[in-house]
Design a protein around this motif. Structure first.
Motif, PDB file in Angstrom:
ATOM      1  N   ASN A 183      -0.919  -8.142   7.474  1.00 54.62           N
ATOM      2  CA  ASN A 183      -0.104  -8.430   8.334  1.00 54.62           C
ATOM      3  C   ASN A 183       1.310  -8.196   8.437  1.00 54.62           C
ATOM      4  OD1 ASN A 183      -2.120 -10.183   9.642  1.00 54.62           O
ATOM      5  ND2 ASN A 183      -1.987 -11.781   8.121  1.00 54.62           N
ATOM      6  N   ASP A 184       1.312  -6.762   8.123  1.00 54.38           N
ATOM      7  CA  ASP A 184       2.981  -6.061   8.168  1.00 54.38           C
ATOM      8  C   ASP A 184       3.131  -5.676   9.268  1.00 54.38           C
ATOM      9  OD1 ASP A 184       5.275  -5.631   7.239  1.00 54.38           O
ATOM     10  OD2 ASP A 184       4.244  -4.488   5.277  1.00 54.38           O
ATOM     11  N   ASN A 185       4.360  -5.399   9.843  1.00 49.61           N
ATOM     12  CA  ASN A 185       4.776  -4.748  11.157  1.00 49.61           C
ATOM     13  C   ASN A 185       5.962  -3.954  10.809  1.00 49.61           C
ATOM     14  OD1 ASN A 185       6.824  -6.403  10.579  1.00 49.61           O
ATOM     15  ND2 ASN A 185       6.925  -7.348  12.759  1.00 49.61           N
ATOM     16  N   GLY A 186       5.998  -3.297   9.724  1.00 49.19           N
ATOM     17  CA  GLY A 186       6.940  -2.287   9.332  1.00 49.19           C
ATOM     18  C   GLY A 186       6.269  -1.301   8.281  1.00 49.19           C
ATOM     19  N   ILE A 187       7.279  -0.306   7.954  1.00 51.14           N
ATOM     20  CA  ILE A 187       6.967   0.743   7.060  1.00 51.14           C
ATOM     21  C   ILE A 187       8.018   1.000   6.240  1.00 51.14           C
ATOM     22  CG2 ILE A 187       7.361   2.728   8.371  1.00 51.14           C
ATOM     23  CD1 ILE A 187       4.734   3.861   7.141  1.00 51.14           C
ATOM     24  N   ARG A 188       8.017   1.289   4.837  1.00 53.29           N
ATOM     25  CA  ARG A 188       9.150   1.500   4.083  1.00 53.29           C
ATOM     26  C   ARG A 188       9.182   2.971   3.533  1.00 53.29           C
ATOM     27  NH1 ARG A 188       9.548  -2.190  -1.099  1.00 53.29           N
ATOM     28  NH2 ARG A 188       9.983  -3.971   0.826  1.00 53.29           N
ATOM     29  N   ARG A 189       9.997   3.798   3.575  1.00 49.90           N
ATOM     30  CA  ARG A 189      10.346   4.926   2.838  1.00 49.90           C
ATOM     31  C   ARG A 189      11.383   4.833   1.578  1.00 49.90           C
ATOM     32  NH1 ARG A 189      13.066  10.401   4.983  1.00 49.90           N
ATOM     33  NH2 ARG A 189      14.826   9.539   4.185  1.00 49.90           N
ATOM     34  N   GLU A 190      10.697   5.291   0.445  1.00 51.34           N
ATOM     35  CA  GLU A 190      11.753   5.349  -0.897  1.00 51.34           C
ATOM     36  C   GLU A 190      12.001   6.739  -1.140  1.00 51.34           C
ATOM     37  OE1 GLU A 190      10.635   1.011  -2.972  1.00 51.34           O
ATOM     38  OE2 GLU A 190       9.169   2.724  -2.864  1.00 51.34           O
ATOM     39  N   VAL A 204       0.803  -1.162   0.067  1.00 56.36           N
ATOM     40  CA  VAL A 204      -0.025  -0.177  -0.155  1.00 56.36           C
ATOM     41  C   VAL A 204       0.840   1.270  -0.006  1.00 56.36           C
ATOM     42  CG1 VAL A 204      -1.706   1.297   1.331  1.00 56.36           C
ATOM     43  CG2 VAL A 204      -1.879  -1.275   1.148  1.00 56.36           C
ATOM     44  N   PHE A 205       0.472   2.307  -0.842  1.00 52.02           N
ATOM     45  CA  PHE A 205       1.502   3.317  -1.081  1.00 52.02           C
ATOM     46  C   PHE A 205       0.932   4.752  -0.667  1.00 52.02           C
ATOM     47  CE2 PHE A 205       2.875   0.253  -4.351  1.00 52.02           C
ATOM     48  CZ  PHE A 205       4.240   0.292  -3.998  1.00 52.02           C
ATOM     49  N   PHE A 206       1.837   5.626  -0.135  1.00 52.58           N
ATOM     50  CA  PHE A 206       1.501   7.037   0.107  1.00 52.58           C
ATOM     51  C   PHE A 206       2.756   7.765  -0.449  1.00 52.58           C
ATOM     52  CE2 PHE A 206       2.295  10.881   2.501  1.00 52.58           C
ATOM     53  CZ  PHE A 206       0.828  11.530   2.375  1.00 52.58           C
ATOM     54  N   GLU A 207       2.358   8.623  -1.300  1.00 48.71           N
ATOM     55  CA  GLU A 207       3.639   9.556  -1.811  1.00 48.71           C
ATOM     56  C   GLU A 207       3.297  10.963  -1.326  1.00 48.71           C
ATOM     57  OE1 GLU A 207       4.050  11.265  -5.974  1.00 48.71           O
ATOM     58  OE2 GLU A 207       5.111   9.153  -5.963  1.00 48.71           O
ATOM     59  N   THR A 208       4.495  11.584  -0.906  1.00 50.24           N
ATOM     60  CA  THR A 208       4.525  13.079  -0.266  1.00 50.24           C
ATOM     61  C   THR A 208       3.812  13.837  -1.262  1.00 50.24           C
ATOM     62  OG1 THR A 208       6.913  13.240  -0.624  1.00 50.24           O
ATOM     63  CG2 THR A 208       6.315  12.210   1.429  1.00 50.24           C
ATOM     64  N   PRO A 209       3.136  14.997  -0.581  1.00 53.36           N
ATOM     65  CA  PRO A 209       2.653  15.861  -1.765  1.00 53.36           C
ATOM     66  C   PRO A 209       3.546  16.446  -2.698  1.00 53.36           C
ATOM     67  CG  PRO A 209       1.489  16.162   0.411  1.00 53.36           C
ATOM     68  CD  PRO A 209       3.007  15.233   0.452  1.00 53.36           C
ATOM     69  N   ASP A 210       5.065  16.867  -2.153  1.00 53.88           N
ATOM     70  CA  ASP A 210       6.048  17.404  -3.250  1.00 53.88           C
ATOM     71  C   ASP A 210       6.811  16.321  -4.012  1.00 53.88           C
ATOM     72  OD1 ASP A 210       7.644  16.012  -1.424  1.00 53.88           O
ATOM     73  OD2 ASP A 210       8.814  17.782  -0.582  1.00 53.88           O
ATOM     74  N   GLY A 211       6.288  14.941  -3.801  1.00 60.54           N
ATOM     75  CA  GLY A 211       6.870  13.823  -4.682  1.00 60.54           C
ATOM     76  C   GLY A 211       8.312  13.621  -4.472  1.00 60.54           C
ATOM     77  N   ARG A 212       8.570  13.793  -3.556  1.00 64.04           N
ATOM     78  CA  ARG A 212      10.243  13.279  -2.861  1.00 64.04           C
ATOM     79  C   ARG A 212      10.080  11.858  -2.397  1.00 64.04           C
ATOM     80  NH1 ARG A 212      12.807  16.755   1.078  1.00 64.04           N
ATOM     81  NH2 ARG A 212      10.988  16.762   2.223  1.00 64.04           N
ATOM     82  N   TYR A 213       9.221  11.377  -1.703  1.00 64.92           N
ATOM     83  CA  TYR A 213       9.215  10.223  -0.942  1.00 64.92           C
ATOM     84  C   TYR A 213       7.849   9.273  -1.217  1.00 64.92           C
ATOM     85  CZ  TYR A 213      13.026  12.452   1.771  1.00 64.92           C
ATOM     86  OH  TYR A 213      14.210  13.143   2.075  1.00 64.92           O
ATOM     87  N   ARG A 214       8.168   8.059  -1.179  1.00 65.74           N
ATOM     88  CA  ARG A 214       7.077   7.257  -1.264  1.00 65.74           C
ATOM     89  C   ARG A 214       7.069   6.537  -0.229  1.00 65.74           C
ATOM     90  NH1 ARG A 214       7.438   4.845  -6.290  1.00 65.74           N
ATOM     91  NH2 ARG A 214       6.589   6.827  -7.425  1.00 65.74           N
ATOM     92  N   PHE A 215       6.072   6.149   0.683  1.00 69.91           N
ATOM     93  CA  PHE A 215       5.848   5.239   1.664  1.00 69.91           C
ATOM     94  C   PHE A 215       4.974   3.908   1.205  1.00 69.91           C
ATOM     95  CE2 PHE A 215       6.895   9.411   3.387  1.00 69.91           C
ATOM     96  CZ  PHE A 215       7.963   8.850   4.273  1.00 69.91           C
ATOM     97  N   SER A 216       5.534   2.836   2.020  1.00 72.86           N
ATOM     98  CA  SER A 216       4.775   1.736   1.739  1.00 72.86           C
ATOM     99  C   SER A 216       4.615   0.778   2.902  1.00 72.86           C
ATOM    100  CB  SER A 216       4.844   1.072   0.356  1.00 72.86           C
ATOM    101  OG  SER A 216       6.229   0.660   0.479  1.00 72.86           O
ATOM    102  N   CYS A 217       3.617  -0.106   2.790  1.00 67.32           N
ATOM    103  CA  CYS A 217       3.724  -1.406   3.667  1.00 67.32           C
ATOM    104  C   CYS A 217       3.083  -2.493   3.197  1.00 67.32           C
ATOM    105  CB  CYS A 217       3.110  -0.913   5.197  1.00 67.32           C
ATOM    106  SG  CYS A 217       1.481  -0.674   5.384  1.00 67.32           S
TER     107      CYS A 217
END
Length: 290
Positions: free
Chosen positions: A224-231, A207-220
């Motif tokens: 049954n996930d227990n972490g979050i990823r920042r790209e 599942v993705f969320f991208e920051t409004p300025d388009g610099r970072y994308r977050f996902s998990c």
């Protein structure tokens, strides 16, 4: 403190004039917070009791002024839900016993959703077997008030043969993002008319969320996930990544390893706070570094 809307720059904090990354053009916006999810400097400032949410959450969003928390169920409920934060951005001020149930025109079996950064548009997926799955886009006559949603476009994505979950629109509103860079649908004009895309991008595991300025994308993971990823994106609103950071929730103070999420995380749109809607139907708020 409630931000005001300025047509030239987007939402703006009235007291100190700091922009929060929602301007129509990226070069006119900057973020206040760091978007830094690393454990160093992050602090758990609130966590509710279990079962405060009515359903196990599948996706969440916080309004730009910090007054509404929206969520949908992970098992494809027919409605959207929201709770009001009496003190903006403060989870401890939310009264989840007074949550609102919001039916949205044509939208049932909600598989996921995204708001535009200014809250004027809403895009959601209706999960459906065979050929009954659709993507819908809406205009909100009152920003961030989903009760004012008016349907403006729809797209049938056909039969993928799998359980689908629509995972997010990149924040300049040009495309719905799928797994491995798949484009589930294009949108033109931005956030409005849904166009062609790839059905293969709808069988997703993140599942993705991208920051409004388009610099970072977050996902998990969507279950049954227990972490979050920042790209960190190589180019703004792009697909290529040049840095990846993974953080497990158990590393945050007082969060237990047994707490997991199904894609239901969101941020304040200034990058200061991370909100986690957890599998035991509790909600946590974390103050990020910076």
């Amino acid at each position: 403190m409630r931000p005001r809307y300025v047509s030239r720059h987007g939402l703006q904090f009235a007291q100190d004039k700091r922009l929060i990354g929602v301007a129509p053009k990226a070069k006119k916006a900057r973020t206040v917070g760091s978007w830094d999810i690393s454990v160093a400097g992050a602090r758990l400032i609130a966590i509710t009791a279990s079962n405060v949410l009515n359903v196990v959450p599948g996706r969440a969003a916080l309004s730009a002024d910090g007054t509404f928390l929206y969520w949908c169920g992970s098992n494809y409920q027919n409605d959207m839900y929201r709770a009001r934060l009496r003190t903006p951005f403060a989870l401890s001020s939310a009264d989840f016993t007074q949550f609102e149930t919001i039916p949205v025109a044509s939208l049932t079996n909600v598989g996921g959703f995204s708001f535009s950064p200014d809250g004027r548009y809403f895009v959601a997926m209706r999960e459906g077997a065979s050929t009954s799955g659709f993507l819908f886009s809406y205009r909100l006559t009152t920003p961030w008030d989903l009760k004012t949603a008016v349907l403006i476009s729809s797209r049938n994505y056909g039969n993928t043969g799998v359980t689908e979950r629509f995972l997010g629109v990149i924040q300049n509103g040009t495309r719905a993002l799928g797994d491995d860079g798949q484009v589930a649908s294009t949108l033109s004009p931005n956030w409005r008319d849904l166009g062609a895309g790839s059905n293969g991008g709808l069988d997703l595991d993140r599942v993705f969320f991208e920051t409004p300025d388009g610099r970072y994308r977050f996902s998990c993971g969507k279950s049954n996930d227990n972490g979050i990823r920042r790209e960190r994106l190589t180019t703004r609103y792009g697909l290529d990544v040049d840095e990846t950071v993974n953080v497990f929730f158990a590393n945050y103070s007082n969060l237990l390893t047994s707490l997991t999420i199904s894609g239901s995380f969101c941020f304040s749109l200034d990058g200061r706070f991370l909100y986690l809607a957890l599998s035991d139907r509790s909600v946590a708020q974390i103050r990020l570094k910076g």
